[in-house]
Write a protein that holds these residues in place. Structure first.
Motif, PDB file in Angstrom:
ATOM      1  N   GLU A   4     -11.531  -2.901 -13.174  1.00 38.63           N
ATOM      2  CA  GLU A   4     -10.087  -2.700 -13.216  1.00 38.63           C
ATOM      3  C   GLU A   4      -9.715  -1.794 -12.050  1.00 38.63           C
ATOM      4  O   GLU A   4     -10.044  -0.615 -12.033  1.00 38.63           O
ATOM      5  CB  GLU A   4      -9.662  -2.064 -14.543  1.00 38.63           C
ATOM      6  CG  GLU A   4      -9.750  -2.999 -15.712  1.00 38.63           C
ATOM      7  CD  GLU A   4      -8.801  -4.189 -15.575  1.00 38.63           C
ATOM      8  OE1 GLU A   4      -7.666  -4.019 -15.090  1.00 38.63           O
ATOM      9  OE2 GLU A   4      -9.223  -5.304 -15.934  1.00 38.63           O
ATOM     10  N   ARG A   5      -9.064  -2.370 -11.078  1.00 41.20           N
ATOM     11  CA  ARG A   5      -8.660  -1.605  -9.912  1.00 41.20           C
ATOM     12  C   ARG A   5      -7.241  -1.093 -10.118  1.00 41.20           C
ATOM     13  O   ARG A   5      -6.420  -1.765 -10.725  1.00 41.20           O
ATOM     14  CB  ARG A   5      -8.724  -2.483  -8.672  1.00 41.20           C
ATOM     15  CG  ARG A   5     -10.153  -2.920  -8.389  1.00 41.20           C
ATOM     16  CD  ARG A   5     -10.249  -3.926  -7.300  1.00 41.20           C
ATOM     17  NE  ARG A   5      -9.539  -3.515  -6.103  1.00 41.20           N
ATOM     18  CZ  ARG A   5      -9.364  -4.302  -5.062  1.00 41.20           C
ATOM     19  NH1 ARG A   5      -9.807  -5.525  -5.076  1.00 41.20           N
ATOM     20  NH2 ARG A   5      -8.720  -3.872  -4.020  1.00 41.20           N
ATOM     21  N   PRO A   6      -6.946   0.072  -9.585  1.00 42.00           N
ATOM     22  CA  PRO A   6      -5.570   0.578  -9.721  1.00 42.00           C
ATOM     23  C   PRO A   6      -4.619  -0.276  -8.892  1.00 42.00           C
ATOM     24  O   PRO A   6      -4.960  -0.770  -7.823  1.00 42.00           O
ATOM     25  CB  PRO A   6      -5.660   2.005  -9.181  1.00 42.00           C
ATOM     26  CG  PRO A   6      -6.871   2.040  -8.340  1.00 42.00           C
ATOM     27  CD  PRO A   6      -7.810   1.004  -8.887  1.00 42.00           C
ATOM     28  N   LYS A   7      -3.429  -0.468  -9.434  1.00 42.56           N
ATOM     29  CA  LYS A   7      -2.423  -1.273  -8.751  1.00 42.56           C
ATOM     30  C   LYS A   7      -1.239  -0.384  -8.426  1.00 42.56           C
ATOM     31  O   LYS A   7      -0.700   0.288  -9.291  1.00 42.56           O
ATOM     32  CB  LYS A   7      -1.975  -2.427  -9.635  1.00 42.56           C
ATOM     33  CG  LYS A   7      -3.086  -3.403  -9.908  1.00 42.56           C
ATOM     34  CD  LYS A   7      -2.626  -4.495 -10.808  1.00 42.56           C
ATOM     35  CE  LYS A   7      -3.812  -5.394 -11.086  1.00 42.56           C
ATOM     36  NZ  LYS A   7      -3.966  -5.759 -12.433  1.00 42.56           N
ATOM     37  N   ASN A   8      -0.853  -0.398  -7.186  1.00 48.99           N
ATOM     38  CA  ASN A   8       0.308   0.366  -6.742  1.00 48.99           C
ATOM     39  C   ASN A   8       1.390  -0.631  -6.359  1.00 48.99           C
ATOM     40  O   ASN A   8       1.333  -1.257  -5.314  1.00 48.99           O
ATOM     41  CB  ASN A   8      -0.062   1.259  -5.559  1.00 48.99           C
ATOM     42  CG  ASN A   8       1.092   2.126  -5.129  1.00 48.99           C
ATOM     43  OD1 ASN A   8       2.141   2.154  -5.776  1.00 48.99           O
ATOM     44  ND2 ASN A   8       0.907   2.847  -4.043  1.00 48.99           N
ATOM     45  N   LEU A   9       2.370  -0.777  -7.198  1.00 46.13           N
ATOM     46  CA  LEU A   9       3.443  -1.733  -6.937  1.00 46.13           C
ATOM     47  C   LEU A   9       4.652  -1.085  -6.289  1.00 46.13           C
ATOM     48  O   LEU A   9       5.615  -1.779  -5.964  1.00 46.13           O
ATOM     49  CB  LEU A   9       3.852  -2.419  -8.244  1.00 46.13           C
ATOM     50  CG  LEU A   9       2.734  -3.203  -8.936  1.00 46.13           C
ATOM     51  CD1 LEU A   9       3.244  -3.791 -10.241  1.00 46.13           C
ATOM     52  CD2 LEU A   9       2.211  -4.292  -8.039  1.00 46.13           C
ATOM     53  N   ASP A  10       4.624   0.219  -6.073  1.00 44.09           N
ATOM     54  CA  ASP A  10       5.729   0.919  -5.433  1.00 44.09           C
ATOM     55  C   ASP A  10       5.489   0.941  -3.929  1.00 44.09           C
ATOM     56  O   ASP A  10       4.743   1.772  -3.413  1.00 44.09           O
ATOM     57  CB  ASP A  10       5.851   2.335  -5.992  1.00 44.09           C
ATOM     58  CG  ASP A  10       7.062   3.060  -5.453  1.00 44.09           C
ATOM     59  OD1 ASP A  10       7.930   2.415  -4.827  1.00 44.09           O
ATOM     60  OD2 ASP A  10       7.152   4.284  -5.674  1.00 44.09           O
ATOM     61  N   LEU A  11       6.116   0.016  -3.201  1.00 46.01           N
ATOM     62  CA  LEU A  11       5.869  -0.109  -1.764  1.00 46.01           C
ATOM     63  C   LEU A  11       6.424   1.053  -0.961  1.00 46.01           C
ATOM     64  O   LEU A  11       6.048   1.248   0.196  1.00 46.01           O
ATOM     65  CB  LEU A  11       6.449  -1.421  -1.251  1.00 46.01           C
ATOM     66  CG  LEU A  11       5.756  -2.690  -1.759  1.00 46.01           C
ATOM     67  CD1 LEU A  11       6.423  -3.918  -1.169  1.00 46.01           C
ATOM     68  CD2 LEU A  11       4.287  -2.675  -1.420  1.00 46.01           C
TER      69      LEU A  11
END
Length: 124
Positions: A4-11
């Protein structure tokens, strides 16, 4: 096993390298040049129909907003030309490492700024 990789959706928190910014702006400047070309061709067509239409189109160029659009179009053209040459040099196998690519992008920004000032002198 799936990680489970961290996801950064805040560009807005992502820091783009200068080479990515240069590449994105090259695409944007291509769109600006394309739209400006259409407008200038329309004005040229209108100015060639009659003498009164020519004088009407020539009168447009006394407006500050039109001068600003012309300056912006010339700046977009300069940026697109400078970074187009940079991309062609990279296609030949030069400036592909991150250090040299960053340096060439910075040099391209400086050269574009100089050409933008010269375009401003030409327009105003």
């Amino acid at each position: 096993m799936r990680k489970e990789r961290p996801k950064n959706l805040d560009l807005s928190t992502v820091k783009f390298p200068i080479t990515a910014i240069a590449s994105i702006l090259h695409r944007v400047s291509g769109i600006i040049v394309f739209i400006a070309l259409a407008i200038f061709l329309l004005l040229l067509n209108c100015s060639l129909t009659s003498e009164s239409d020519f004088l009407r189109v020539a009168g447009y160029f006394d407006n500050f907003l039109v001068e600003f659009i012309i300056w912006g179009s010339l700046t977009g053209l300069a940026y697109h030309a400078v970074f187009g040459v940079r991309h062609m040099i990279q296609d030949l196998g030069h400036w592909e490492e991150m250090d040299s690519a960053s340096l060439s992008a910075k040099a391209g920004f400086i050269l574009t700024a100089v050409l933008s000032v010269l375009a401003g002198v030409l327009v105003w």
